[in-house]
Design a protein around this motif. Sequence first.
Motif, PDB file in Angstrom:
ATOM      1  N   ARG A  49       0.831  -1.212   0.000  1.00  0.00           N
ATOM      2  CA  ARG A  49       0.000   0.000   0.000  1.00  0.00           C
ATOM      3  C   ARG A  49       0.862   1.258   0.000  1.00  0.00           C
ATOM      4  O   ARG A  49       0.387   2.341   0.305  1.00  0.00           O
ATOM      5  CB  ARG A  49      -0.919   0.006   1.226  1.00  0.00           C
ATOM      6  N   ASP A  50       2.122   1.137  -0.351  1.00  0.00           N
ATOM      7  CA  ASP A  50       3.053   2.258  -0.428  1.00  0.00           C
ATOM      8  C   ASP A  50       2.940   2.885  -1.824  1.00  0.00           C
ATOM      9  O   ASP A  50       3.498   2.371  -2.797  1.00  0.00           O
ATOM     10  CB  ASP A  50       4.473   1.761  -0.173  1.00  0.00           C
ATOM     11  N   ALA A  51       2.206   3.984  -1.924  1.00  0.00           N
ATOM     12  CA  ALA A  51       1.954   4.611  -3.226  1.00  0.00           C
ATOM     13  C   ALA A  51       3.245   5.046  -3.908  1.00  0.00           C
ATOM     14  O   ALA A  51       3.389   4.882  -5.122  1.00  0.00           O
ATOM     15  CB  ALA A  51       1.015   5.807  -3.059  1.00  0.00           C
ATOM     16  N   ALA A  52       4.192   5.579  -3.153  1.00  0.00           N
ATOM     17  CA  ALA A  52       5.453   6.037  -3.753  1.00  0.00           C
ATOM     18  C   ALA A  52       6.224   4.883  -4.384  1.00  0.00           C
ATOM     19  O   ALA A  52       6.882   5.051  -5.416  1.00  0.00           O
ATOM     20  CB  ALA A  52       6.318   6.731  -2.691  1.00  0.00           C
ATOM     21  N   ALA A  53       6.128   3.697  -3.810  1.00  0.00           N
ATOM     22  CA  ALA A  53       6.841   2.534  -4.345  1.00  0.00           C
ATOM     23  C   ALA A  53       6.075   1.855  -5.478  1.00  0.00           C
ATOM     24  O   ALA A  53       6.685   1.350  -6.427  1.00  0.00           O
ATOM     25  CB  ALA A  53       7.096   1.524  -3.221  1.00  0.00           C
ATOM     26  N   GLU A  54       4.748   1.830  -5.409  1.00  0.00           N
ATOM     27  CA  GLU A  54       3.940   1.060  -6.355  1.00  0.00           C
ATOM     28  C   GLU A  54       3.542   1.828  -7.623  1.00  0.00           C
ATOM     29  O   GLU A  54       3.444   1.230  -8.692  1.00  0.00           O
ATOM     30  CB  GLU A  54       2.674   0.553  -5.658  1.00  0.00           C
ATOM     31  N   LEU A  55       3.278   3.110  -7.515  1.00  0.00           N
ATOM     32  CA  LEU A  55       2.723   3.849  -8.650  1.00  0.00           C
ATOM     33  C   LEU A  55       3.655   4.017  -9.850  1.00  0.00           C
ATOM     34  O   LEU A  55       3.175   3.996 -10.989  1.00  0.00           O
ATOM     35  CB  LEU A  55       2.190   5.210  -8.195  1.00  0.00           C
ATOM     36  N   PRO A  56       4.970   4.170  -9.681  1.00  0.00           N
ATOM     37  CA  PRO A  56       5.811   4.330 -10.880  1.00  0.00           C
ATOM     38  C   PRO A  56       5.700   3.181 -11.880  1.00  0.00           C
ATOM     39  O   PRO A  56       5.578   3.411 -13.087  1.00  0.00           O
ATOM     40  CB  PRO A  56       7.227   4.440 -10.312  1.00  0.00           C
ATOM     41  N   SER A  57       5.688   1.942 -11.395  1.00  0.00           N
ATOM     42  CA  SER A  57       5.589   0.828 -12.333  1.00  0.00           C
ATOM     43  C   SER A  57       4.190   0.729 -12.933  1.00  0.00           C
ATOM     44  O   SER A  57       4.032   0.343 -14.097  1.00  0.00           O
ATOM     45  CB  SER A  57       5.987  -0.493 -11.666  1.00  0.00           C
ATOM     46  N   LEU A  58       3.158   1.101 -12.179  1.00  0.00           N
ATOM     47  CA  LEU A  58       1.803   1.120 -12.729  1.00  0.00           C
ATOM     48  C   LEU A  58       1.704   2.143 -13.854  1.00  0.00           C
ATOM     49  O   LEU A  58       1.170   1.849 -14.926  1.00  0.00           O
ATOM     50  CB  LEU A  58       0.775   1.430 -11.645  1.00  0.00           C
ATOM     51  N   ILE A  59       2.224   3.332 -13.632  1.00  0.00           N
ATOM     52  CA  ILE A  59       2.189   4.388 -14.656  1.00  0.00           C
ATOM     53  C   ILE A  59       2.894   3.914 -15.921  1.00  0.00           C
ATOM     54  O   ILE A  59       2.358   4.042 -17.026  1.00  0.00           O
ATOM     55  CB  ILE A  59       2.845   5.685 -14.119  1.00  0.00           C
ATOM     56  N   ALA A  60       4.079   3.359 -15.772  1.00  0.00           N
ATOM     57  CA  ALA A  60       4.846   2.902 -16.943  1.00  0.00           C
ATOM     58  C   ALA A  60       4.093   1.819 -17.707  1.00  0.00           C
ATOM     59  O   ALA A  60       4.022   1.844 -18.943  1.00  0.00           O
ATOM     60  CB  ALA A  60       6.221   2.392 -16.501  1.00  0.00           C
ATOM     61  N   VAL A  79      -6.512   4.822   2.273  1.00  0.00           N
ATOM     62  CA  VAL A  79      -6.124   3.460   1.921  1.00  0.00           C
ATOM     63  C   VAL A  79      -4.633   3.339   1.628  1.00  0.00           C
ATOM     64  O   VAL A  79      -4.036   2.297   1.867  1.00  0.00           O
ATOM     65  CB  VAL A  79      -6.955   2.976   0.710  1.00  0.00           C
ATOM     66  N   TRP A  80      -4.029   4.401   1.137  1.00  0.00           N
ATOM     67  CA  TRP A  80      -2.632   4.349   0.703  1.00  0.00           C
ATOM     68  C   TRP A  80      -1.698   4.998   1.701  1.00  0.00           C
ATOM     69  O   TRP A  80      -2.076   5.945   2.394  1.00  0.00           O
ATOM     70  CB  TRP A  80      -2.483   5.031  -0.659  1.00  0.00           C
ATOM     71  N   GLN A  81      -0.472   4.522   1.742  1.00  0.00           N
ATOM     72  CA  GLN A  81       0.585   5.097   2.579  1.00  0.00           C
ATOM     73  C   GLN A  81       1.593   5.778   1.668  1.00  0.00           C
ATOM     74  O   GLN A  81       1.687   5.452   0.483  1.00  0.00           O
ATOM     75  CB  GLN A  81       1.283   3.997   3.376  1.00  0.00           C
ATOM     76  N   SER A  82       2.355   6.685   2.211  1.00  0.00           N
ATOM     77  CA  SER A  82       3.440   7.371   1.485  1.00  0.00           C
ATOM     78  C   SER A  82       2.963   7.917   0.137  1.00  0.00           C
ATOM     79  O   SER A  82       3.525   7.613  -0.910  1.00  0.00           O
ATOM     80  CB  SER A  82       4.624   6.429   1.255  1.00  0.00           C
ATOM     81  N   ILE A  83       1.913   8.717   0.170  1.00  0.00           N
ATOM     82  CA  ILE A  83       1.374   9.284  -1.069  1.00  0.00           C
ATOM     83  C   ILE A  83       2.132  10.569  -1.384  1.00  0.00           C
ATOM     84  O   ILE A  83       1.998  11.561  -0.682  1.00  0.00           O
ATOM     85  CB  ILE A  83      -0.128   9.602  -0.946  1.00  0.00           C
ATOM     86  N   PRO A  84       2.925  10.561  -2.453  1.00  0.00           N
ATOM     87  CA  PRO A  84       3.629  11.787  -2.841  1.00  0.00           C
ATOM     88  C   PRO A  84       2.690  12.702  -3.618  1.00  0.00           C
ATOM     89  O   PRO A  84       1.628  12.287  -4.083  1.00  0.00           O
ATOM     90  CB  PRO A  84       4.750  11.266  -3.743  1.00  0.00           C
ATOM     91  N   ARG A  85       3.083  13.942  -3.765  1.00  0.00           N
ATOM     92  CA  ARG A  85       2.295  14.874  -4.584  1.00  0.00           C
ATOM     93  C   ARG A  85       2.520  14.606  -6.074  1.00  0.00           C
ATOM     94  O   ARG A  85       1.644  14.821  -6.885  1.00  0.00           O
ATOM     95  CB  ARG A  85       2.662  16.312  -4.270  1.00  0.00           C
TER      96      ARG A  85
END
Length: 174
Positions: A49-60, A79-85
């Motif tokens: 649930r670490d958005a900073a770790a998970e979202l880059p690969s999803l975007i790509a 729901v998410w942790q470590s949500i960057p701007r």
Amino acid sequence: MTPTLLSQPAPLGSASSAIPRVDSTLRLSLHPVPNRRAVVDGTWWPCSRDAAAELPSLIAAVDRLLDRVTLRIGVHWDVWQSIPRRIPARGRRVRIGWFRHTDPRVITLIFATGEPVVLLVVPPDTAAGPAEATLKLTAQDTTGLSIDDILTVARLPPDHAPPLRGTAADGSAR
């Protein structure tokens, strides 16, 4: 059992654009033709649930599979942790919006062109069987099915979202 890759990871031509896609390495399934009558366009089963770790690969992956450019992502704040701007992506920074009024079971990707894509998020700690069933089901046409219907067919409980955060570390309400 791991979902199988149903198509090539590179963008497909218009003749094969209706082939459902499952990326087993990312645990992502997408119906390649957006359907505004469907409640979700696919499923994503992140590892945490670490958005900073998970979202880059999803975007790509979504950019590559749909041949689009993600500009923004909307997530549920509780729901998410470590949500960057912002998340760095190829040649740009993708803005992350966090909300409390959205369904905590989904994530929305907004592109430079085309309709947004809504993904059902399977919690990271979900057993492989129900998670894989959800990935496979949403790679197909789910028109007429609600999120609860999809979860029932895949044998996930309708309230499968993780517990919401509630309060900040300092005790203040979020």
